[in-house]
Design a protein around this motif. Structure first.
Motif, PDB file in Angstrom:
ATOM      1  N   TYR A 253      45.972  26.186  44.131  1.00 55.99           N
ATOM      2  CA  TYR A 253      46.429  27.561  44.349  1.00 55.99           C
ATOM      3  C   TYR A 253      45.972  28.067  45.716  1.00 55.99           C
ATOM      4  N   VAL A 254      44.696  27.843  46.024  1.00 51.39           N
ATOM      5  CA  VAL A 254      44.154  28.265  47.321  1.00 51.39           C
ATOM      6  C   VAL A 254      44.859  27.536  48.456  1.00 51.39           C
ATOM      7  N   GLY A 255      45.068  26.229  48.279  1.00 54.50           N
ATOM      8  CA  GLY A 255      45.749  25.455  49.315  1.00 54.50           C
ATOM      9  C   GLY A 255      47.149  25.963  49.596  1.00 54.50           C
ATOM     10  N   LEU A 256      47.900  26.292  48.529  1.00 52.90           N
ATOM     11  CA  LEU A 256      49.256  26.811  48.699  1.00 52.90           C
ATOM     12  C   LEU A 256      49.252  28.168  49.403  1.00 52.90           C
TER      13      LEU A 256
ATOM     14  N   GLY B  36      35.367  39.174  44.754  1.00 54.03           N
ATOM     15  CA  GLY B  36      35.278  40.099  45.882  1.00 54.03           C
ATOM     16  C   GLY B  36      35.378  39.379  47.204  1.00 54.03           C
ATOM     17  N   HIS B  37      34.702  38.235  47.310  1.00 54.20           N
ATOM     18  CA  HIS B  37      34.772  37.434  48.530  1.00 54.20           C
ATOM     19  C   HIS B  37      36.197  36.939  48.760  1.00 54.20           C
ATOM     20  N   PHE B  38      36.813  36.440  47.691  1.00 50.45           N
ATOM     21  CA  PHE B  38      38.169  35.908  47.827  1.00 50.45           C
ATOM     22  C   PHE B  38      39.143  37.009  48.222  1.00 50.45           C
ATOM     23  N   PHE B  39      39.004  38.189  47.627  1.00 53.44           N
ATOM     24  CA  PHE B  39      39.915  39.295  47.929  1.00 53.44           C
ATOM     25  C   PHE B  39      39.851  39.667  49.419  1.00 53.44           C
ATOM     26  N   LEU B  40      38.648  39.835  49.959  1.00 49.73           N
ATOM     27  CA  LEU B  40      38.522  40.219  51.367  1.00 49.73           C
ATOM     28  C   LEU B  40      39.017  39.115  52.292  1.00 49.73           C
ATOM     29  N   ALA B  41      38.714  37.863  51.943  1.00 54.51           N
ATOM     30  CA  ALA B  41      39.206  36.745  52.745  1.00 54.51           C
ATOM     31  C   ALA B  41      40.735  36.673  52.687  1.00 54.51           C
ATOM     32  N   ALA B  42      41.310  36.903  51.498  1.00 54.56           N
ATOM     33  CA  ALA B  42      42.773  36.893  51.355  1.00 54.56           C
ATOM     34  C   ALA B  42      43.400  38.046  52.124  1.00 54.56           C
ATOM     35  N   LEU B  43      42.735  39.203  52.155  1.00 53.67           N
ATOM     36  CA  LEU B  43      43.246  40.344  52.918  1.00 53.67           C
ATOM     37  C   LEU B  43      43.357  39.987  54.396  1.00 53.67           C
TER      38      LEU B  43
ATOM     39  N   VAL C 256      48.051  44.872  48.974  1.00 51.12           N
ATOM     40  CA  VAL C 256      48.632  44.679  47.638  1.00 51.12           C
ATOM     41  C   VAL C 256      48.756  43.187  47.320  1.00 51.12           C
ATOM     42  N   LEU C 257      49.229  42.418  48.285  1.00 51.55           N
ATOM     43  CA  LEU C 257      49.370  40.972  48.069  1.00 51.55           C
ATOM     44  C   LEU C 257      48.013  40.309  47.850  1.00 51.55           C
ATOM     45  N   ALA C 258      46.979  40.796  48.547  1.00 50.28           N
ATOM     46  CA  ALA C 258      45.632  40.251  48.359  1.00 50.28           C
ATOM     47  C   ALA C 258      45.125  40.532  46.947  1.00 50.28           C
ATOM     48  N   LEU C 259      45.426  41.717  46.424  1.00 49.78           N
ATOM     49  CA  LEU C 259      45.041  42.050  45.047  1.00 49.78           C
ATOM     50  C   LEU C 259      45.762  41.145  44.051  1.00 49.78           C
ATOM     51  N   ILE C 260      47.051  40.919  44.295  1.00 51.15           N
ATOM     52  CA  ILE C 260      47.831  40.043  43.408  1.00 51.15           C
ATOM     53  C   ILE C 260      47.304  38.611  43.498  1.00 51.15           C
ATOM     54  N   ALA C 261      47.024  38.146  44.738  1.00 49.33           N
ATOM     55  CA  ALA C 261      46.510  36.790  44.930  1.00 49.33           C
ATOM     56  C   ALA C 261      45.161  36.619  44.243  1.00 49.33           C
ATOM     57  N   THR C 262      44.328  37.649  44.291  1.00 50.24           N
ATOM     58  CA  THR C 262      43.010  37.579  43.656  1.00 50.24           C
ATOM     59  C   THR C 262      43.141  37.528  42.142  1.00 50.24           C
ATOM     60  N   ALA C 263      44.090  38.289  41.592  1.00 44.78           N
ATOM     61  CA  ALA C 263      44.325  38.247  40.146  1.00 44.78           C
ATOM     62  C   ALA C 263      44.749  36.842  39.714  1.00 44.78           C
ATOM     63  N   GLY C 264      45.619  36.208  40.501  1.00 44.37           N
ATOM     64  CA  GLY C 264      46.026  34.839  40.202  1.00 44.37           C
ATOM     65  C   GLY C 264      44.869  33.867  40.311  1.00 44.37           C
ATOM     66  N   TRP C 265      44.031  34.063  41.323  1.00 49.48           N
ATOM     67  CA  TRP C 265      42.855  33.211  41.546  1.00 49.48           C
ATOM     68  C   TRP C 265      41.889  33.305  40.367  1.00 49.48           C
ATOM     69  N   ARG C 266      41.662  34.524  39.865  1.00 45.34           N
ATOM     70  CA  ARG C 266      40.737  34.711  38.753  1.00 45.34           C
ATOM     71  C   ARG C 266      41.288  34.119  37.460  1.00 45.34           C
ATOM     72  N   SER C 267      42.595  34.170  37.298  1.00 44.18           N
ATOM     73  CA  SER C 267      43.193  33.687  36.049  1.00 44.18           C
ATOM     74  C   SER C 267      43.087  32.177  35.896  1.00 44.18           C
ATOM     75  N   LEU C 268      42.953  31.460  36.994  1.00 43.10           N
ATOM     76  CA  LEU C 268      42.930  30.004  36.939  1.00 43.10           C
ATOM     77  C   LEU C 268      41.563  29.451  36.554  1.00 43.10           C
TER      78      LEU C 268
END
Length: 398
Positions: free
Chosen positions: A221-224, A338-345, A200-212
């Motif tokens: 954002y990625v660094g934080l 998709g890459h960011f989501f799996l890496a964030a997971l 769930v957190l990875a999905l939320i993080a990906t949504a934030g990543w896409r919005s920027l």
């Protein structure tokens, strides 16, 4: 890639017995081939500009730490192996079909062996780390949480969920949904909620990543995100101490019982302040920081249940910082959601799981390396396209 995964699997199964050494030795040999492949294959496809710097930095750290501690431990070789496997995926650049096929075959073997360990057809050299629920009956018997081939629920919960996720994104046909069902069912059968929280957190993080969108804001954002994961155990311990331990029970629930372990191990690390080698270069093992919380039946707990805390204990502040910078570099290069989501997971799963990055799961590093390679290839293609358009405009202007 397939051979690396299978030998690492055997090393994980025998990790607490003398039988582990032939497999560890094989992994060490494969590490040498890994770096050799980076050089030979990299010369053909073009070694990434940062690769020599990363190899030099990690190699120098391992050499200096081994000399300072006066021994070469498996932890140092593991670090070389992890970086090497990542670089192999970056330079060899398998197709997504090849990597997915290897992943599914390896997981199929792992799942079959896990079932055999679970039903005790294959004896494990240690007690299974599972939980039994007497009030939950299956076929008239008390339900026992599913465990992975290495004997614990943590050895398959994230692994199975990750396999399901890569098949959702890249799989095709009947095989796609077969592995999605197998992966989700295997993860849920452990009755561990932390992988689902990470999802769930990875999905939320990906949504934030896409919005920027691409640019400085996304890099910050990625660094934080990466820093928060790497410092997660220390942040929780700091919050508990700042609140004068009033929130200890809350964090114990949120971290699935990990926070007391983190507190004891962080305090033990602080107690080593007089030893500059332990603090700055690490001890090369987390066994030094084994703690007894009173509920382990007299057995010391050497598993910090947080891969980033383990990095700090094993590799010290310098090694931990090198891995932090390397991770930020990898995540900042990703271009596709998709890459960011799996890496964030994977990154978020490591907060409450020790098995995310290590000898026994090279598949994760292969996928991260592939994500990075695809992002770099796409970035170069975009640069070539922009250069070609610029030259065309200049020619037309003449």
């Amino acid at each position: 890639m397939f051979t690396i995964c299978l030998i690492s699997m055997a090393a994980g199964f025998f990790s607490t017995s003398a039988m582990k050494w032939p497999f560890y030795g094989s992994v060490i040999v494969l590490t040498g081939f890994t770096y050799g492949s980076v050089v030979t294959r990299g010369l053909e496809v073009g070694i990434p500009r940062w690769a020599p710097m990363v190899v030099a930095a990690v190699g120098s750290y391992v050499l200096f730490a081994a000399l300072a501690n006066r021994y070469v431990s498996m932890a140092y070789l593991e670090l070389l192996f992890l970086v090497g496997v990542f670089l192999v995926a970056v330079t060899c650049r398998p197709t997504v079909e090849q990597l997915l096929s290897v992943s599914n075959v390896v997981f199929s073997v792992y799942l079959l062996l896990s079932v055999l360990v679970y039903v005790e057809v294959i004896p494990l050299a240690r007690e299974l780390a599972l939980f039994e629920y007497g009030d939950l009956l299956v076929l008239g018997l008390p339900f026992r949480t599913f465990v992975g081939f290495y004997g614990s629920t943590a050895a398959i919960d994230v692994y199975a969920l990750f396999v399901a996720a890569i098949n959702v994104l890249y799989g095709r046909g009947v095989q796609r949904w077969l592995f999605v069902i197998l992966g989700v069912a295997s993860s849920l059968a452990t009755l561990r909620y932390t992988p689902l929280v990470a999802l769930v957190l990875a999905l939320i993080a990906t949504a934030g990543w896409r919005s920027l969108g691409p640019g400085f804001g996304r890099r910050v954002y990625v660094g934080l995100l990466v820093v928060s994961c790497f410092a997660s155990a220390m942040l929780v311990v700091g919050a508990i101490e700042w609140a004068d331990y009033d929130v200890l029970d809350t964090f114990q629930v949120l971290t699935s019982g990990r926070s007391p372990i983190w507190m004891e191990m962080v305090n033990a690390f602080r107690a080593d302040a007089n030893s500059w080698t332990a603090v700055w270069l690490g001890t090369g093992t987390d066994e030094v920081y084994a703690v007894d919380l009173g509920f382990s039946h007299g057995n010391l707990i050497a598993n910090p249940h947080n891969v980033y805390l383990e990095f700090l204990l094993k590799y010290g502040i310098i090694g931990w910082s090198l891995l932090l910078v390397f991770s930020i570099m990898v995540f900042s290069a990703l271009l596709r959601a998709g890459h960011f989501f799996l890496a964030a997971l994977l990154m978020l799963s490591g907060v409450t799981n020790l098995h995310t990055f290590g000898f026994f799961y090279p598949l994760y590093l292969l996928w991260l390396g592939w994500f990075h390679a695809m992002s770099e290839a796409e970035r170069r293609s975009q640069q070539v396209t922009r250069t070609g358009q610029g030259r065309r405009h200049q020619w037309m202007a003449r």
